[in-house]
Design a protein around this motif. Structure first.
Motif, short mmCIF file in Angstrom:
data_model
loop_
_atom_site.label_atom_id
_atom_site.label_comp_id
_atom_site.label_asym_id
_atom_site.label_seq_id
_atom_site.Cartn_x
_atom_site.Cartn_y
_atom_site.Cartn_z
N THR A 192 0.76 -1.31 -0.08
CA THR A 192 -0.01 0.11 0.00
C THR A 192 0.75 1.31 0.01
OG1 THR A 192 -1.76 -1.26 1.02
CG2 THR A 192 -1.78 1.03 1.21
N GLN A 193 1.70 1.36 0.80
CA GLN A 193 2.67 2.50 0.92
C GLN A 193 3.32 2.79 -0.47
OE1 GLN A 193 6.00 2.33 3.93
NE2 GLN A 193 6.44 4.31 3.58
N GLN A 236 1.04 3.87 -3.13
CA GLN A 236 0.84 5.50 -2.85
C GLN A 236 1.82 6.51 -3.19
OE1 GLN A 236 -0.08 5.67 1.47
NE2 GLN A 236 -2.26 5.20 1.22
N ARG A 237 3.20 5.98 -2.96
CA ARG A 237 4.20 6.73 -3.61
C ARG A 237 4.36 6.58 -5.10
NH1 ARG A 237 9.72 5.00 -0.43
NH2 ARG A 237 10.40 6.74 -1.70
#
Length: 193
Positions: free
Chosen positions: A38-39, A42-43
């Motif tokens: 997820t991170q 998002q990036r």
């Protein structure tokens, strides 16, 4: 009214070809979404390529672009304007850098110098690619899929997207090692025109 501008390459010196698409958009986007947590996702969505994740299937065709470039107007016969001019169907058309950016959402500008990635100056090259042979798109795919370091996976993912989606080449083609070096600094990669 006939166009008075001349073509850069005369019509009788052009060759015929059959266009086909080499972009691996759907596969690359699916692979990126499956690989990233997820991170990371998002990036990536906040990067220069993030808006392109919404593309279902890009029909990029380098042969059509080549055909258009073969119809580039000779700047000696056309008044200079910011952009590039083509003669299509006996009409003069113009495509400016600003129009390119509006259509693609990508940046333009002067290209900075980027050294070619070597084992000495690029940790991505040293960690994920053999020092004895040039890396192909298949090698990049394998390195991206097998990468377990989150930060490196994001960097490889940016190069992966650029090569598999935007540049659209066959999997046996060598990757441009300059992009691998550029990806070591994601902030600089994101600003690259």
């Amino acid at each position: 009214m006939a166009c008075k501008a001349k073509l850069m390459i005369p019509e009788d010196e052009k060759y015929e070809g059959k266009p086909f698409a080499l972009s691996h958009t759907r596969t690359a986007i699916t692979t990126i979404k499956a690989k990233f947590n997820t991170q990371q996702l998002q990036r990536f969505e906040g990067s220069c390529f993030g808006h392109l994740l919404l593309i279902e299937d890009l029909k990029w065709n380098s042969q059509i672009v080549h055909g258009l470039l073969m119809r580039k107007a000779d700047p000696k016969t056309v008044a200079q304007v910011n952009g590039i001019k083509f003669i299509v169907g006996n009409k003069l058309i113009q495509f400016t850098a600003q129009q390119f950016c509006l259509i693609t959402g990508l940046r333009f500008g002067k290209l900075p110098f980027i050294p070619k990635a070597t084992n000495e100056n690029c940790s991505l090259k040293r960690k994920y690619f053999s020092s004895n042979k040039p890396a192909t798109l298949s090698d990049l795919h394998t390195a991206f899929i097998e990468c377990t370091d989150d930060e490196d996976a994001l960097k490889l993912g940016m190069v992966y997207f650029a090569n598999f989606v935007l540049l659209g080449t066959e999997k046996h083609v060598l990757i441009d090692m300059h992009y691998l070096k550029l990806a070591e600094d994601l902030e600089e990669f994101d600003k690259y025109p």
